[in-house]
Motif scaffolding. Structure first.
Motif, PDB file in Angstrom:
ATOM      1  N   THR A 138      -5.031  -8.011  -5.432  1.00  0.00           N
ATOM      2  CA  THR A 138      -4.235  -6.826  -5.163  1.00  0.00           C
ATOM      3  C   THR A 138      -5.215  -5.649  -5.126  1.00  0.00           C
ATOM      4  OG1 THR A 138      -2.486  -5.415  -6.058  1.00  0.00           O
ATOM      5  CG2 THR A 138      -3.284  -7.140  -7.531  1.00  0.00           C
ATOM      6  N   THR A 141      -4.899   0.532  -6.100  1.00  0.00           N
ATOM      7  CA  THR A 141      -3.956   1.428  -5.415  1.00  0.00           C
ATOM      8  C   THR A 141      -2.508   1.035  -5.711  1.00  0.00           C
ATOM      9  OG1 THR A 141      -4.012   0.135  -3.369  1.00  0.00           O
ATOM     10  CG2 THR A 141      -5.557   1.977  -3.541  1.00  0.00           C
ATOM     11  N   ALA A 142      -2.296  -0.205  -6.170  1.00  0.00           N
ATOM     12  CA  ALA A 142      -0.943  -0.618  -6.584  1.00  0.00           C
ATOM     13  C   ALA A 142      -0.457   0.247  -7.744  1.00  0.00           C
ATOM     14  CB  ALA A 142      -0.945  -2.088  -6.990  1.00  0.00           C
ATOM     15  N   PRO A 145       0.372   4.830  -6.105  1.00  0.00           N
ATOM     16  CA  PRO A 145       0.924   4.720  -4.753  1.00  0.00           C
ATOM     17  C   PRO A 145       0.815   5.980  -3.910  1.00  0.00           C
ATOM     18  CG  PRO A 145       2.665   4.725  -6.413  1.00  0.00           C
ATOM     19  CD  PRO A 145       1.373   4.585  -7.144  1.00  0.00           C
ATOM     20  N   ALA A 146       0.611   7.131  -4.524  1.00  0.00           N
ATOM     21  CA  ALA A 146       0.584   8.372  -3.733  1.00  0.00           C
ATOM     22  C   ALA A 146      -0.831   8.893  -3.493  1.00  0.00           C
ATOM     23  CB  ALA A 146       1.411   9.454  -4.435  1.00  0.00           C
ATOM     24  N   ALA A 150       0.169   5.340   2.797  1.00  0.00           N
ATOM     25  CA  ALA A 150       1.500   4.967   2.294  1.00  0.00           C
ATOM     26  C   ALA A 150       1.717   3.458   2.236  1.00  0.00           C
ATOM     27  CB  ALA A 150       2.583   5.600   3.170  1.00  0.00           C
ATOM     28  N   PRO A 153      -1.126   0.729  -0.179  1.00  0.00           N
ATOM     29  CA  PRO A 153      -0.862   0.610  -1.621  1.00  0.00           C
ATOM     30  C   PRO A 153       0.474  -0.074  -1.908  1.00  0.00           C
ATOM     31  CG  PRO A 153      -1.608   2.818  -1.088  1.00  0.00           C
ATOM     32  CD  PRO A 153      -1.328   2.138   0.216  1.00  0.00           C
ATOM     33  N   ALA A 154       1.451   0.157  -1.030  1.00  0.00           N
ATOM     34  CA  ALA A 154       2.752  -0.490  -1.251  1.00  0.00           C
ATOM     35  C   ALA A 154       2.641  -2.000  -1.062  1.00  0.00           C
ATOM     36  CB  ALA A 154       3.799   0.108  -0.307  1.00  0.00           C
ATOM     37  N   THR A 155       1.804  -2.426  -0.096  1.00  0.00           N
ATOM     38  CA  THR A 155       1.619  -3.885   0.054  1.00  0.00           C
ATOM     39  C   THR A 155       0.957  -4.452  -1.204  1.00  0.00           C
ATOM     40  OG1 THR A 155      -0.590  -3.837   1.123  1.00  0.00           O
ATOM     41  CG2 THR A 155       1.342  -3.698   2.576  1.00  0.00           C
ATOM     42  N   LYS A 156       0.040  -3.687  -1.784  1.00  0.00           N
ATOM     43  CA  LYS A 156      -0.666  -4.174  -2.971  1.00  0.00           C
ATOM     44  C   LYS A 156       0.227  -4.115  -4.214  1.00  0.00           C
ATOM     45  CE  LYS A 156      -4.278  -5.464  -0.885  1.00  0.00           C
ATOM     46  NZ  LYS A 156      -4.660  -6.889  -0.913  1.00  0.00           N
ATOM     47  N   ALA A 157       1.172  -3.149  -4.233  1.00  0.00           N
ATOM     48  CA  ALA A 157       2.155  -3.119  -5.322  1.00  0.00           C
ATOM     49  C   ALA A 157       3.062  -4.340  -5.228  1.00  0.00           C
ATOM     50  CB  ALA A 157       2.973  -1.830  -5.246  1.00  0.00           C
TER      51      ALA A 157
END
Ligand code: NAP
Length: 262
Positions: A138, A141-142, A145-146, A150, A153-157
């Motif tokens: 991952t 950046t997870a 997120p900001a 955009a 980081p959301a894919t890594k979260a």
């Protein structure tokens, strides 16, 4: 004597190529996956010669249905494969106001869909035999997120949340599941000019990143943040999140919404 086989995605470069080197040094046979067949073949030849392990390659585009299906099939059917490094990923999609729909679809297909389906392809065999390893790469950046683009980081979260769920489901069956959250790591995912603009103290060499992640695996860490000095800080973050749980689903809305609930 060779040990079990690891399948590594994104093994033609960067973090995946260093995992290939380090796992070969540990005596594991390998199945290397990425799109660039010649790079995979050259790495396979080098690792076989240097470490005496068997290294196979499978050229596949994991962002496309046919490529993903081919790798899934190997993970489902090849009983020799007991390790998966879910590493292939892309970044750098730019601002949400300028998003290229084709590029972002490819990113989501690779960073989310492929990671999910490959883990799901190997999980039944590993759970049935009560052994094996899944490593999901991952990103820090997870956890912020900001602070970047955009979508990446959301894919890594997603991968972080997915990894924690896999741990809950597979660890009791004896399967090791590790999430690795690298910070900025010197690889081709970054444009060289961009790396030059970042403080050197924030950029880790890829060999050190992977060596730390594998040391974290050996230590039994569920989540490894290679640069984090004190794992108690991560534990505190996770504990603070867990402390929300008793109030996350209740029959009545909170008092501040003025619905008469004291
Ligand atoms: P990299 O050097 O660009 O390597 C990416 C690898 O993924 C390459 O082997 C590439 O090979 C493969 N790949 C890309 N698209 C693919 C596709 N459609 N199908 C199959 N393979 C594909 O990047 P990296 O820095 O090593 O990144 C590896 C992972 O670490 C990624 O998940 C990334 O998000 C994560 N990460 C990196 C950093 C960092 O700062 N470097 C930080 C946090 C997390 P081909 O081009 O041959 O397909």
């Amino acid at each position: 004597m060779s040990k079990d086989t690891f399948l590594i995605t994104g093994a033609s470069d960067g973090i995946g190529a260093v995992y290939a080197d380090r796992l070969a040094r540990r005596g594991h046979n390998l199945l290397l996956v990425a799109r660039r067949a010649e790079r995979l073949a050259a790495l396979a030849a080098r690792l076989q010669a240097a470490h005496g392990v068997a290294v196979e390659t499978l050229a596949a585009d994991l962002a496309r249905p046919e490529g993903l299906a081919a790798v899934e099939a190997r993970l489902r059917e090849d009983a020799a494969i007991t390790g998966l490094v879910n590493n292939a990923g892309i970044a750098g999609e730019g601002m949400i106001t300028e998003l290229d729909p084709v590029n972002v679809t490819g990113m989501i297909n690779l960073n989310i869909l492929a990671v999910t389906r490959l883990a799901a392809a190997i999980a039944p065999r590993l759970a049935a035999t009560g052994r094996g390893t899944i490593i999901n790469i991952t990103s820090v950046t997870a956890l912020m997120p900001a602070a970047f683009t955009a979508v990446y980081p959301a894919t890594k979260a997603f991968v972080l949340a997915f990894t924690e769920a896999l741990q809950a489901q597979l660890s009791p069956a004896g399967v090791r599941v590790q999430g690795v959250l690298p910070g900025i790591t010197r690889t081709a995912i970054w444009e060289e000019e961009k790396l030059e603009t970042l403080p050197a103290a924030m950029v880790m060499d890829v060999e050190e990143m992977v060596d730390a992640a594998l040391a974290g695996l050996d230590l039994g860490e569920a989540l490894t943040v290679p640069s984090l000095p004190d794992t108690a800080d991560l534990d505190a973050y996770l504990a603070a999140r867990d402390a929300l749980r008793p109030n996350l689903s209740l029959a009545r809305a909170a008092a501040r919404y003025g619905l008469g609930n004291a």
